[in-house]
Enzyme design. Sequence first.
Site, mmCIF file in Angstrom:
data_model
loop_
_atom_site.group_PDB
_atom_site.id
_atom_site.type_symbol
_atom_site.label_atom_id
_atom_site.label_comp_id
_atom_site.label_asym_id
_atom_site.label_seq_id
_atom_site.Cartn_x
_atom_site.Cartn_y
_atom_site.Cartn_z
ATOM 1 C CG ASP A 103 90.764 91.193 5.137
ATOM 2 O OD1 ASP A 103 91.978 91.291 4.868
ATOM 3 O OD2 ASP A 103 90.195 91.875 6.018
HETATM 4 N N1 URA Z 1 87.533 92.088 10.004
HETATM 5 C C1 URA Z 1 88.257 92.449 8.936
HETATM 6 O O1 URA Z 1 88.277 93.622 8.557
HETATM 7 N N2 URA Z 1 88.955 91.496 8.305
HETATM 8 C C2 URA Z 1 88.964 90.211 8.678
HETATM 9 O O2 URA Z 1 89.629 89.395 8.062
HETATM 10 C C3 URA Z 1 88.201 89.847 9.796
HETATM 11 C C4 URA Z 1 87.487 90.812 10.450
#
Ligand code: URA
Length: 236
Positions: A103
Site C-alpha cells: 500500500d
Molecule cells: N499489509 C498491509 O497492510 N499493507 C501492505 O502493503 C501489505 C500488507
Amino acid sequence: MERIDKILSGAGLLSRKEAKEAAKKGRLTVNGVNVKSTDAKISETDILMLDGIEVNRQKLFYIMMNKPAGYICSTDDPSAATVMSLISESDLRRGMFPVGRLDKYTVGLLLISNDGVLAHELLAPKKHVTKRYFFRLEAPYDNRYTDLIEKGITLDGGVTAKPAFVSMISDTEGYISVTEGMFHLVKRIFEAAHNRVIYLKRTEFGPLKLDDNLAEGEYRFLTEEEILALKFVHMN
Ligand code: URA
C-alpha cells in the site's frame, strides 16, 4: 546476435549441456533447418524452435526495489506518483509492472518484472508464497491475540485471514509472516487485535530478502541465484 545455447538457458528451458544433447538429437531448428552446433549465433529475427515449438525470446527482467512511502504500486496513475516512476529510462523495459502490491505508506521489498507467467504463479493463492513484514505498533502488543492470529483472525467485514505468524522483538515491534495477498492485510490483522500499525516494511517475499544496501527508493536487478530461487517457487 546471441548463441543458441545461451538463448535456451536464458529462457529457462535447457542448460548448455542439455542444449548440446538436444541439437544432437535433432530437436532444435533455426528457421526450419536443424541445427548441429549450439554455439552458433543467431539474430533477433531468426526463429528458434525446440521440439517444434518456438522459443519465446522476449527478455525477462526482474528488479528488487526498496519501495519508499508515498508511492503507489501501479503502472500508470496520473493522480499519484507510482513506483515505476522511480525506475530510470534506461532500466525500464516494456511490460514491466509491480508483482503484488504494497500500500501507499508501506515500504520495503517490491518485485518489478515483465514476466507475467512468473507473477501469476507467485501471486496465485494456492502457492502460499510467504511474505514477511517488520511492523511497529501504536500500543504494546497483547500476546493474547497470538493464538487467534495463528489460527486465522476474523477481519473487518467478517473475512477470516489465513494463519499468520507473529514474532515480537519489543513491546511494539516485531515481524509477521503471511501467505495471502489481501489488501491492507497486516494492518487489518492488527486492527482486529485492537491495535494499529504505524510503520510497515516488507523484508521478504518468498525466497527473496530485501537487500540491506538498497536505500528507500533504490533498486537493483535480481541476481541469477535470486531468479532461480523464484522460478523454483513457480515450479513447486
Ligand atoms: N499489509 C498491509 O497492510 N499493507 C501492505 O502493503 C501489505 C500488507
